[in-house]
Design an enzyme around this catalytic site. Structure first.
Site, PDB file in Angstrom:
ATOM      1  N   THR A  62       0.859  -1.011  -0.404  1.00  0.00           N
ATOM      2  CA  THR A  62      -0.206  -0.190  -0.046  1.00  0.00           C
ATOM      3  C   THR A  62       0.865   1.514  -0.051  1.00  0.00           C
ATOM      4  OG1 THR A  62      -1.432  -1.278   0.767  1.00  0.00           O
ATOM      5  CG2 THR A  62      -1.463   1.446   1.314  1.00  0.00           C
ATOM      6  N   THR A  99      -9.553  -7.450   2.556  1.00  0.00           N
ATOM      7  CA  THR A  99      -9.759  -8.184   4.085  1.00  0.00           C
ATOM      8  C   THR A  99      -9.082  -7.201   5.039  1.00  0.00           C
ATOM      9  OG1 THR A  99      -7.631  -9.782   3.919  1.00  0.00           O
ATOM     10  CG2 THR A  99      -9.375 -10.388   2.667  1.00  0.00           C
ATOM     11  N   GLY A 136      -2.319 -10.009  -0.151  1.00  0.00           N
ATOM     12  CA  GLY A 136      -1.411 -10.480   0.254  1.00  0.00           C
ATOM     13  C   GLY A 136      -0.038 -10.915  -0.872  1.00  0.00           C
ATOM     14  N   GLU A 159      -3.837  -2.913  -6.260  1.00  0.00           N
ATOM     15  CA  GLU A 159      -3.292  -3.492  -5.578  1.00  0.00           C
ATOM     16  C   GLU A 159      -3.587  -4.432  -5.516  1.00  0.00           C
ATOM     17  OE1 GLU A 159      -1.811  -2.606  -0.939  1.00  0.00           O
ATOM     18  OE2 GLU A 159      -2.602  -1.076  -1.608  1.00  0.00           O
ATOM     19  N   GLY A 160      -2.699  -6.416  -5.149  1.00  0.00           N
ATOM     20  CA  GLY A 160      -3.266  -7.289  -4.420  1.00  0.00           C
ATOM     21  C   GLY A 160      -3.467  -7.244  -2.983  1.00  0.00           C
ATOM     22  N   LYS A 166      -8.638  -1.204  -5.727  1.00  0.00           N
ATOM     23  CA  LYS A 166      -8.565  -2.597  -4.884  1.00  0.00           C
ATOM     24  C   LYS A 166      -9.437  -4.069  -4.746  1.00  0.00           C
ATOM     25  CE  LYS A 166      -6.046  -4.432  -0.753  1.00  0.00           C
ATOM     26  NZ  LYS A 166      -4.310  -4.640  -0.707  1.00  0.00           N
TER      27      LYS A 166
END
Length: 222
Positions: free
Chosen positions: A26, A46, A114, A111-112, A42
């Site tokens: 991030t 989570t 993990g 942005e993935g 995103k």
């Protein structure tokens, strides 16, 4: 630092992944949003609302001046996406995650969640989402001990799936030996080295711009 290996003429975004969780995705995404004058998305989030990444991106990059897109999936537990979804009796459907429709001159940072091989469900992993959105991938890696192994494994996993790599951004104290090893053995460019910051403010992000200028220019976004 080497130039980016991708051609700027056909690129309208980047996918940001990491070699591990808490590696600085991030932080790097915020810097890229600022440097590339980009929008942000995103797809899978989570964790509790207060830790969500989209508000953090807005905080660090100018708020209303930046365009963001809503998550396709959001789950309250700070776990791997497949497990966070299971906890609330849901399943992530890759077919329902669609790349936002962006304007002609818009650039998008995705942005993935993990690392590259984090499961989305019992069939697909984060790499499958990368293949679907079809954007070059930036790998965020730590600069310290252990990063050579983690980064080379991530590079190998992505290349085996035919994913285009835009380069590696190293996060932490500069480490010439690790940078050179990643470039030599991974056959990839370390396109930027960013210092690890314990406290990150909008001014921190602005201060990183000279470190990303060459990469941004290689993408035609300087």
């Amino acid at each position: 630092m080497q130039d980016s290996p991708i051609k700027k003429s056909s690129i309208n975004g980047l996918f940001v992944t990491g070699t591990d969780t808490e590696v600085g995705k991030t932080f790097v995404s915020a810097a890229l949003v600022e440097s590339l004058r980009a929008s942000y998305w995103k797809p899978v989030q989570t964790g509790p609302d207060l830790d969500h990444d989209t508000p953090e991106i807005l905080r660090l990059t100018g708020g209303a001046d930046r365009k963001t897109y809503p998550c396709s999936y959001s789950f309250p537990d700070p776990l791997s996406p497949h497990e966070a979804a299971r906890r609330v009796r849901e399943t992530i459907d890759l077919d329902k995650i669609e790349l936002p429709s962006i304007s002609k001159n818009e650039f998008l940072i995705v942005e993935g969640a993990g690392g590259a091989l984090v499961p989305l469900n019992d069939q697909f992993m984060m790499t499958d989402l990368m293949v679907k959105v079809n954007l070059p991938v930036v790998i965020v890696a730590r600069s310290g001990l252990g990063t050579i192994n983690h980064t080379l494994l991530t590079i190998e996993a992505l290349q085996r799936r035919g994913i285009t790599l835009a380069g590696v951004i190293m996060n932490g104290p500069e480490n010439k030996g690790n940078r050179e090893a990643i470039e030599e053995y991974g056959k990839i460019s370390v396109v930027a080295e960013l210092p690890r910051c314990d406290v990150v403010t909008p001014e921190t992000i602005i201060g990183l711009m000279p470190r990303l200028e060459r990469f941004s220019a290689s993408l035609g976004r300087s």
